[in-house]
Design a protein around this motif. Sequence first.
Motif, mmCIF file in Angstrom:
data_model
loop_
_atom_site.group_PDB
_atom_site.id
_atom_site.type_symbol
_atom_site.label_atom_id
_atom_site.label_comp_id
_atom_site.label_asym_id
_atom_site.label_seq_id
_atom_site.Cartn_x
_atom_site.Cartn_y
_atom_site.Cartn_z
ATOM 1 N N SER A 321 0.802 -1.225 0.088
ATOM 2 C CA SER A 321 0.056 0.002 -0.011
ATOM 3 C C SER A 321 0.911 1.313 0.094
ATOM 4 C CB SER A 321 -0.911 -0.039 1.448
ATOM 5 O OG SER A 321 0.022 -0.105 2.374
ATOM 6 N N ASN A 418 0.321 -4.539 -11.620
ATOM 7 C CA ASN A 418 0.004 -3.311 -11.084
ATOM 8 C C ASN A 418 -1.409 -3.341 -10.841
ATOM 9 O OD1 ASN A 418 -0.949 -3.588 -13.754
ATOM 10 N ND2 ASN A 418 -1.065 -1.442 -14.464
ATOM 11 N N TRP A 420 -2.433 -5.152 -8.631
ATOM 12 C CA TRP A 420 -2.699 -5.998 -7.435
ATOM 13 C C TRP A 420 -1.935 -5.226 -6.105
ATOM 14 C CZ3 TRP A 420 -5.417 -10.627 -7.007
ATOM 15 C CH2 TRP A 420 -5.904 -11.268 -8.234
ATOM 16 N N GLU A 421 -2.150 -5.630 -4.956
ATOM 17 C CA GLU A 421 -1.676 -4.704 -3.875
ATOM 18 C C GLU A 421 -1.083 -5.938 -2.991
ATOM 19 O OE1 GLU A 421 -3.004 -0.980 -2.428
ATOM 20 O OE2 GLU A 421 -3.461 -2.262 -0.635
ATOM 21 N N ARG A 434 -6.591 -4.449 -6.343
ATOM 22 C CA ARG A 434 -6.615 -3.045 -5.568
ATOM 23 C C ARG A 434 -7.960 -2.538 -5.805
ATOM 24 N NH1 ARG A 434 -3.151 -0.012 -10.196
ATOM 25 N NH2 ARG A 434 -5.020 1.231 -9.785
ATOM 26 N N CYS A 435 -8.548 -1.783 -4.721
ATOM 27 C CA CYS A 435 -9.724 -1.117 -4.545
ATOM 28 C C CYS A 435 -10.343 -0.252 -5.758
ATOM 29 C CB CYS A 435 -9.952 -0.389 -3.339
ATOM 30 S SG CYS A 435 -8.862 0.835 -3.106
ATOM 31 N N ASP A 436 -9.452 0.040 -6.389
ATOM 32 C CA ASP A 436 -10.042 1.111 -7.438
ATOM 33 C C ASP A 436 -9.956 0.303 -8.815
ATOM 34 O OD1 ASP A 436 -7.191 0.540 -7.562
ATOM 35 O OD2 ASP A 436 -7.147 2.350 -8.830
#
Length: 768
Positions: A321, A418, A420-421, A434-436
């Motif tokens: 994050s 890119n 994923w986190e 990723r939340c977006d």
Amino acid sequence: MEMTPIESAPTNPDGWVEIAAGPETERLAGKVALEAAGHSSLLLYNWNLLGQILDRHEDSLRKRWIKKTKTWRKTILSKAWYSDMPLCHRPDIDHLAREKKKLSEEGILGKRPVNTFIWPYINMEDLIRDKPILCLLNTRARYSPSTFVDHELEFCRLGLDTDTVIPPLKLNGYTMHLDGETVESYGKLVTWGDNSSPRAGFKPGDGMLILEIQEQVMVFLVKWCEAVLNKPADVLVNQFPVEPRMGPVVIVSHWPTIEILATYAPYVIPVETNFYRLKDFINARHSAAQDHIQTLREDPGYFQDTVLQYSEHRAELILDSMGNIHWIYDNPQFWDRTLSTIVDNAYRDVAVWDVLAKQVRLVMSLQKKYAREIDPRYALPPEYRKHVQLLRGLLLHSSKNPHTNMKNMLPASPRVRNLWERENLNRKMMARIRCDIDEERDPLLWVYLKLQNDDEYHRYGHKDLVDEMEKLVFAQPEQNVGNNERISLLIAGQFSDLGLSVLMQHEIENYHPWAAEFKSDQSSDIWITGQLPKLYSHVLEFGRHRLSLLLTKDNAITMWRAEKNLDLFWEEVDKQYEAMTGKALSETFAHHFPVKHELERTPEWIEPYKEDFIEMDGRKEAKVKAKDLTKTISSLKRQNKNSPTKYAASQAVLLDTMKGVFKLDPRAYRVFKALFHTPSDEDGPEAISWGDFLYFMSAMEFSPLKLYGNLWHFSNRFIRPTQFYAPQPDSRIFLRAAIRMGRRLRRTYDWHPEMFVLDNGKGKGKSS
């Protein structure tokens, strides 16, 4: 026993009741028998009518359908189907996906359209094309409805597993037969005591569902004929003469693919379980696993490529994050884990596929032993059945490693990393979207998340999900450019192995009419579970130990460049394995290598031109040119010590007026020049296309079949099959990779450069 209809009975909303054995059961059975006879009568009437229409008009139907526009076709399909026809391929899967999204966004769970789950293959996207409806028309008219009974339930499996489709009744003590071509036999209900072959037939509820499915399909096809020819059925039959019968519809494809076969499966004759085909798939994959280890041990360039691929698919590279990679990246511990994973996967694969190869051979020998006793009306001989089920269990086990690798590696893959986190949960690295990112709008992420989640994986079904990923990502790259380019070579290979295991498992699960018993046989499942540790004891032992292969990146690169250092690496692996287990690695796995090849050595490559680079999996790699290779394999002409007779015979043939030489046209010969490159060929190709390689193998009388992912199977009537992974995502095969492929062909078939000559004429193939 005479079955009489019931005047009245308490019913559930579906119109049927579940009653224990007794007088009420007999009364219900009478109603079921009467209802089944009604469905059977209408079904067989329309089947005969459809056959008569095709006897007179099949040629006209084909020609008219092919030349019409999609708009006209859509109108005809809508007119013939009894309700609104779903628009997309696999509308059942699509509905579940949209249902979940609507539930999460709006908290609403609507009623599912049952017809979408009963007939998922009746949809606009598939039927509006040229061939599917014509295939369905031909097969359903020319073959008895009994041909398709087992597969009707297979195609609505998702509906049954999600309780969207519920068989209309449960009736104990009775079996429904779906045999023959008369109302008396097709849909006949018999008591278990009256049935001399108690395993034949279907549960009455399943039998009724099959009758309803087939009845509606026949009505649809008759109405479709009427709409296409714009005449009622009685006119089409009574006012036209019978024409010569046409053959089946040919599904034209340049190279056959598993995606095409899966798409057309509901519209063509069901494929029977064929253990010879499974044996070919398994043996070819086993050979590829052996060659992978051989090449890892002898080819520094291949070893380097493999290590770089694995290192680029580790979770440590996913940003957290705060936008940072994991602290362990590029440390000795990172390379230790990477190298251990490579060695573990390589030896695990060769053991798994060797065990499968031995098991399928045992099944085939038992099939031959009990040939006279294998009868669809009766249960399988216990010994044969036990080992068929064990083969199924082994195939399920073989799918677990590539499935796990897919789950772990894809988020770290360079072209999707890119999205994923990384987060640490209980000291374990995890990757989350990723939340977006809206995964529902990304076909690759959508199907991956279903594969990743074990509950979803089982809910949707292994076969359905790998078919969807094949269709959405790998099939027709020109139409799936965005998705296909995001799949790296390593991920494609793992998906290929998963798909192959699932494909063969699915074939055994459709070993009709006995397949239904496999799923409910808990005692055999317990026995199979107990066999796995015995069969794979050395593999499990191998996996429990982590080899300590501490290397820095600089040391690793130095090692890759020199064969003697590569030998030192494998000596260290062997030494550590023996220290941990008490046995040499080569001794433990010796029985998995029926033929032992000596390591082939090549001098180091001359450094490639610094300014000439190509893009590979998100990194830059130097492209090797033909004139940069100082030597090719020094043993090209060396006698193969494992098959001296074949080699001597081939040499004698070469000396005997060139008999046995393969004459290749210019295109195939160009591929040969790359596969069997020699130092004098400075004008040889720097790269060939995958299409050129397929052309070469076809010229050598192999039949290519694209399996899942980037895996291709090459079968030949006279010699054993082989498999190769196509380059991914770039379709070019560069010279280094081509030489490796040629080396493998030489090992497998004893092919040598002297066996190939250029034929500028029209002929190709083997000379007399």
